[in-house]
Design a protein around this motif. Structure first.
Motif, short mmCIF file in Angstrom:
data_model
loop_
_atom_site.label_atom_id
_atom_site.label_comp_id
_atom_site.label_asym_id
_atom_site.label_seq_id
_atom_site.Cartn_x
_atom_site.Cartn_y
_atom_site.Cartn_z
N ALA A 113 10.17 3.44 -0.12
CA ALA A 113 10.80 4.59 -1.39
C ALA A 113 11.29 3.87 -2.34
O ALA A 113 11.06 4.49 -3.78
CB ALA A 113 11.48 6.22 -0.99
N ALA A 114 11.71 3.25 -2.26
CA ALA A 114 13.37 2.50 -3.67
C ALA A 114 11.69 2.00 -4.39
O ALA A 114 11.68 2.22 -5.44
CB ALA A 114 14.45 1.45 -2.94
N LEU A 115 11.19 0.94 -4.16
CA LEU A 115 9.67 0.40 -4.41
C LEU A 115 9.20 1.16 -5.31
O LEU A 115 8.89 0.69 -6.60
CB LEU A 115 9.22 -0.29 -3.74
N GLY A 116 8.52 2.39 -4.72
CA GLY A 116 8.06 3.34 -5.02
C GLY A 116 8.96 3.62 -6.48
O GLY A 116 7.86 4.11 -7.16
N VAL A 117 9.80 4.12 -6.30
CA VAL A 117 10.29 4.76 -8.14
C VAL A 117 10.27 3.72 -8.63
O VAL A 117 9.42 3.59 -10.62
CB VAL A 117 11.64 5.44 -7.37
N LEU A 118 10.38 1.98 -8.48
CA LEU A 118 10.35 1.40 -9.49
C LEU A 118 9.52 1.67 -9.74
O LEU A 118 8.52 0.95 -11.55
CB LEU A 118 11.58 0.07 -8.76
N GLY A 151 8.37 3.38 -11.95
CA GLY A 151 8.94 3.59 -13.90
C GLY A 151 10.00 4.68 -13.76
O GLY A 151 10.89 4.45 -14.84
N GLY A 152 10.56 4.54 -12.60
CA GLY A 152 11.78 5.47 -12.71
C GLY A 152 12.61 4.96 -12.05
O GLY A 152 12.96 3.32 -12.43
N VAL A 153 14.14 5.95 -12.19
CA VAL A 153 14.99 4.59 -11.93
C VAL A 153 15.99 4.73 -10.89
O VAL A 153 15.83 6.13 -10.87
CB VAL A 153 16.16 5.28 -13.50
N LEU A 154 16.09 4.32 -10.67
CA LEU A 154 16.20 4.55 -8.92
C LEU A 154 18.11 4.92 -8.51
O LEU A 154 18.74 3.89 -9.22
CB LEU A 154 16.18 3.35 -7.58
N VAL A 155 18.14 5.98 -8.12
CA VAL A 155 20.08 5.63 -7.84
C VAL A 155 20.32 6.27 -5.86
O VAL A 155 19.35 7.36 -5.82
CB VAL A 155 20.52 7.49 -8.39
N ARG A 195 0.85 -1.89 0.08
CA ARG A 195 -0.17 0.57 -0.22
C ARG A 195 0.87 1.16 0.11
O ARG A 195 0.71 1.97 -1.19
CB ARG A 195 -0.89 0.39 0.85
N THR A 196 1.72 1.56 0.97
CA THR A 196 3.23 2.26 1.20
C THR A 196 3.51 2.46 -0.74
O THR A 196 3.49 3.72 -0.77
CB THR A 196 3.91 2.36 2.13
N THR A 197 3.87 1.56 -1.18
CA THR A 197 4.44 1.87 -2.41
C THR A 197 3.69 2.31 -3.15
O THR A 197 3.84 3.40 -3.98
CB THR A 197 5.25 0.46 -2.46
N ALA A 198 2.43 1.49 -3.08
CA ALA A 198 1.52 2.48 -4.75
C ALA A 198 1.72 3.92 -4.15
O ALA A 198 1.03 4.50 -5.15
CB ALA A 198 0.11 0.93 -4.27
N ARG A 199 1.09 4.10 -2.96
CA ARG A 199 0.74 6.09 -2.74
C ARG A 199 2.38 6.29 -2.94
O ARG A 199 2.15 7.67 -3.68
CB ARG A 199 0.26 5.72 -0.70
#
Length: 492
Positions: free
Chosen positions: A68-73, A76-80, A34-38
């Protein structure tokens, strides 16, 4: 398949199980989902993140790192991931190099924000306590990102004095996670003990992505000092897999473990495991395998490990994990036979695309389908690999790569410095420690207190030399190259 879709599938399958322990706090897979999706919804709608956009994550270990890391992915973003020990000047290089316009962090870094925004105009900074707040309808994970698409950029120190971004795809990381699952026999009842920083490629794969892929739990240890705090957490939460650096296993051996110690497997990575530490551990913690492995960020990162069921060979990095090939090659790329010493090279679906915006460095590292690791070693008759030296002039301080050239570049910025050279000396506690040899203009005395304070402002603490040795001149050969072998022989 991509990393976000893989996480969603696992989270739905294990929704009621605990994904993450943090002190008294327990986060279920349903909560993390849930947190990742938000978070992804906020990144997409609130910040306008588009697939392929790079997002920096600058956090110490905490539950918010995972969401936060999973949220970026998910978006569709690229995690740095950014090393949380770095200072503003070092972080600014990463932000500029990767073209990052959004940084996720927390209030602990607030003093550094003005310097970051000055260096990277237009940089937006989001704190994890506000990320995802107010999102009513969370999106489904971005399904357009494929295995061949860029997922993560891991910055690793470079011999040129500036860090390089190793580009890892969804496929690179998914394949490495699956290979690690097989060799560690990881299942949903496993609880992975995370002591090392999650920004490190070793922990990102083995401490975060692997447990979440199998439906296991992540035991984030909140307090690392004293060592008994770690043991208490392990005993309380029933930790089963312990990845760490050699120095920690020595501490564990000295402290001893209580009856009923639940760990079934220890993995030593990030630095060579000295035979003496292995011997001590085996004596004090019988029945728990301590397996040395090997990897590097450019390989997502795991390359080899000693098999769980043995045989285990002291001083060996073991055998390649499934789907990964390892060879020993000479400078021309010729594969050398058993027993011959050369450069360790790696090939497989875990090997990076290359270095971000550095085609020349990429060409040096990737040769005819093989990743040149820069490590020197050999293979024995049983197929086990041994590393005997490092081709690159690199130090390993607490398991983190440090390059002398990077430190030297900063030293040369100090007023009055004429020459400088940094070497590594063995340290029983830290593995290696940087030592700086400094020649001042016209022999002027060096105020060591001011000098070290200057370095501390520009370098992560673990990169700051532990000793500063003034010299009249650096030893050099006929072509002007500094003879570091002679520096290592000096008494100081």
């Amino acid at each position: 398949m991509n990393l976000a879709l893989a996480f969603e599938r696992s989270a739905r399958r294990h929704s009621e199980q605990t994904a993450l322990f943090w002190g008294e706090q327990e986060t279920s897979y349903a909560d993390l989902h849930r947190t990742t999706a938000r978070n992804a919804g906020d990144l997409t709608v609130g910040f306008g993140l588009k697939p392929g956009d790079r997002v920096a994550l600058w956090l110490k270990n905490c539950p918010e790192f995972a969401s936060a890391a999973l949220g970026v992915l998910w978006a569709g973003g690229v995690l740095v991931p950014v090393n949380n020990f770095l200072k503003a000047e070092e972080v600014s290089h990463i932000l500029r190099d990767a073209g990052i316009d959004l940084l996720i962090t927390d209030a602990s870094t607030q003093e550094q924000w003005p310097r970051l925004q000055e260096s990277r105009p237009g940089l937006r900074i989001c704190t994890v306590d506000t990320l995802g707040a107010g999102v009513v309808e969370a999106p489904a994970p971005n399904a357009t990102r494929r295995r061949e698409d860029l997922a993560v950029i891991i910055y690793t120190s470079g011999t040129t004095g500036r860090s390089k971004g190793a580009m890892l795809t969804h496929g690179n990381l998914l394949s490495n996670v699956e290979s690690c699952r097989q060799v560690l026999a990881a299942v949903d009842s496993d609880r992975f003990i995370v002591l090392l920083p999650l920004f490190h490629s070793f922990m990102l794969t083995v401490g975060l992505l692997l447990p979440l892929s199998v439906g296991g739990s992540i035991l984030l240890v909140r307090s690392l000092h004293p060592a008994k705090n770690i043991l208490q957490e392990i005993m309380l939460r029933g930790g089963t897999i312990l990845p760490a650096i050699p120095q920690f296993f020595r501490t564990l051996a000295v402290a001893g473990v209580p009856p009923g110690f639940p760990v079934r497997l220890c993995i030593s990575g990030a630095a060579p495991l000295p035979g003496e530490i292995l011997r001590e551990f085996n004596e004090k913690v019988p029945g728990v395998p301590l397996l040395e492995g090997y990897g590097l960020s450019e390989a997502s990162p795991v390359v080899s490990i000693n098999p769980i069921r043995g045989p285990w060979k002291a001083g060996s990095i073991g055998v390649p994990i499934p789907d990964v090939e390892v060879s020993v090659q000479d400078d021309s790329g010729k594969i050398l036979p058993t027993g011959k010493t050369g450069e360790i090279c790696v090939r497989g679906p875990n090997v990076m695309l290359g270095y971000w915006n550095q085609p020349e460095e990429t060409a040096k590292a990737l040769h005819k389908g093989w990743l040149r690791t820069g490590d020197i070693g050999h293979r024995d008759a049983d197929g086990y690999f041994f590393i005997t030296d490092r081709k690159k002039d690199m130090l390993l301080v607490n398991g983190i790569n440090v390059y002398p050239r990077e430190i030297e570049e900063v030293i040369y910025q100090y007023p009055g410095v004429k020459e400088a050279a940094v070497i590594g000396l063995q340290d029983a506690r830290k593995g290696e420690m940087p030592v700086a040899f400094v020649v001042s203009n016209e022999g002027a005395p060096l105020d060591e207190r001011l000098f070290v304070a200057f370095l501390k402002d520009k370098l992560a603490d673990y990169k700051v030399p532990r000793r500063v040795v003034p010299l009249q001149a650096l030893p050099r050969n006929a072509t002007g190259k500094v003879l570091k072998t002679e520096l290592r022989q000096l008494r100081f």
